[in-house]
Design an enzyme around this catalytic site. Structure first.
Site, PDB file in Angstrom:
ATOM      1  CG  ASP A   9      -1.817   1.162   1.328  1.00  0.00           C
ATOM      2  OD1 ASP A   9      -1.972   1.867   0.308  1.00  0.00           O
ATOM      3  OD2 ASP A   9      -2.374   1.399   2.417  1.00  0.00           O
ATOM      4  CG  ASP A 104      -2.805   3.707  -3.191  1.00  0.00           C
ATOM      5  OD1 ASP A 104      -3.871   3.088  -3.339  1.00  0.00           O
ATOM      6  OD2 ASP A 104      -2.481   4.270  -2.131  1.00  0.00           O
ATOM      7  CD  GLU A 105      -4.831  -0.802  -0.835  1.00  0.00           C
ATOM      8  OE1 GLU A 105      -5.272  -1.948  -0.730  1.00  0.00           O
ATOM      9  OE2 GLU A 105      -5.388   0.194  -0.366  1.00  0.00           O
TER      10      GLU A 105
HETATM   11 MG   LIG Z   1      -2.425   4.042   0.063  1.00  0.00          MG
END
Ligand SMILES: [Mg+2]
Length: 402
Positions: A9, A104-105
């Site tokens: 993350d 974003d993961e």
């Molecule tokens: Mg994040």
């Protein structure tokens, strides 16, 4: 063999990308989002801005008051998508099993990578190093034998953290955490669990399943599974969520009645949220499209603090947005709802059905009482009151998924 799954993350992703490409912003409170003038909200705040109390989904105007010296920037999605691709390339050096969850993961299954790259913790360190050296960004990594435990672990130690949850921890440290740490448990479910005194994961583990079933007739088994670390669903290599899901409807006659518009919105929200849940996704952003009688098309969007697939939350957010966008009360010929910022949720629970059905029935009844059953026509078969197959086509519906 126990699987080794990583959830990576990125920390304050949009703001960190801005700081990385403009070194003069390093260490400053950077806030990325919509403008205060257009009543925009914060998409991402750097940790320096969070220290002033700025949070995701907060109105930008409020963020400006909390953080007057903040650097406010517009969202540059093109730049963030480009960095996201570079990240996936780095992850791909360590395993073929990379599943992007959002911009974003990503989940990585590194079970088969150990001989080449070392223990999962070692692999995670190497990834953090590569991401920092090559892109100037930091990430938090959770490691676990299931996707759920990896996801919970990633939240334990942010930013730039590394944490591991093992099968043994399910009967140890996991028990102390609040139930909301289990992804799949949203605010509504959390509240209902709290009313049963089930505030921690340990209490959820211990509660007799019969008692749980009386409060959650359809979701008790899924809740129990979550409490014990989640099922072992596999990382789906290269499987990215669709970018958007949504529905729109063209009215048979142009309308400006707020009640009918809200009822239509509830129908759109119910169908879009249903699509999300069926496909195992949740959304963070929702957008409305309106077209007036002169064919002028306009709209707006809202971003939520957490990803959701709740019809109730999506509808309530969309209804508030509609109130703002339709302040003029002009007649509309089209209304559309699009959900974006989609993320894969390994365990989406459908626990709010009773609310959904009741609210839909109520809205449908209101519309029928006022306009007759033919006022709206829908293609789906799951909401019979809108459907009158014998009617001539009076409205067009479109379903979109990109
Ligand atoms: Mg994040």
């Amino acid at each position: 063999m126990t699987r080794a799954i990583l959830l990576i993350d990125m920390d304050a992703f949009y703001a960190s990308v801005e700081q990385a490409r403009r070194p003069e912003l390093a260490g400053l409170p950077v806030i990325v989002g919509g403008s205060a003038e257009s009543r925009g909200v914060v998409s991402t705040a750097s940790y320096e801005a969070r220290a002033c109390g700025v949070r995701t989904a907060m109105p930008t105007a409020q963020a400006q008051r909390l953080c007057p010296r903040g650097i406010f920037l517009r969202v540059d999605m093109k730049a963030y998508v480009a960095v996201s691709k570079q990240l996936l390339e780095i992850f791909g050096r360590f395993t073929d099993l990379v599943e992007p969850v959002s911009i974003d993961e990503a989940f990585l299954d590194v079970t088969g990578s150990r001989r080449l790259f070392g223990a999962p913790e070692e692999i995670a360190h190497q990834i953090q190093e590569r991401v920092r050296d090559e892109l100037g960004l930091s990430c938090s990594i959770g490691i676990g034998p299931t996707r759920l435990l990896a996801k919970v672990a990633a939240e334990l130690n942010k930013p730039a953290g590394l944490a591991t949850l093992r099968h043994d921890d399910v009967h140890g440290s996991l028990r102390e955490l609040p139930v909301r740490k289990l992804f799949g448990i949203g605010p509504v479910t959390e509240e209902r669990l709290r009313s049963l005194g089930l505030t921690t994961i340990g209490r959820l583990q211990d509660v007799p399943v019969e008692l749980l079933a009386s409060a959650f007739p359809t979701g008790s088994a899924a809740l129990k599974e979550l409490a014990f670390g989640g099922g072992d669903s596999l990382v789906r290599a290269g499987h990215a969520p669709p970018k958007t899901m949504g529905h729109e409807v063209t009215f048979a006659e142009d309308i400006n009645d707020p009640e009918l518009l809200r009822a239509t919105l509830l129908d759109l929200a119910d169908r879009a949220a249903g699509d999300l849940r069926r496909k195992g996704y949740a959304c963070r952003t929702l957008a409305l499209k309106l077209r007036d009688e002169r064919f002028h098309t306009f709209g707006g969007q809202r971003t939520l603090p957490d990803a959701t697939s709740s019809t109730k939350l999506i509808y309530e957010t969309a209804a508030a947005l509609l109130g703002d966008l339709h302040a003029s009360g002009c007649r509309l010929r089209l209304l559309g709802l699009t959900l974006s910022g989609l993320t894969a949720e390994a365990h989406q629970l459908e626990l709010d059905d009773s609310w959904r059905e009741a609210a839909c029935d109520e809205a449908v009844d209101r519309v029928r009482a006022k306009y007759g059953a033919g006022a709206l026509r829908r293609a789906g078969a799951d909401l019979a009151p809108y459907r009158r197959r014998s009617d001539p086509p009076r409205a067009n519906e479109q379903r979109s998924q990109t």
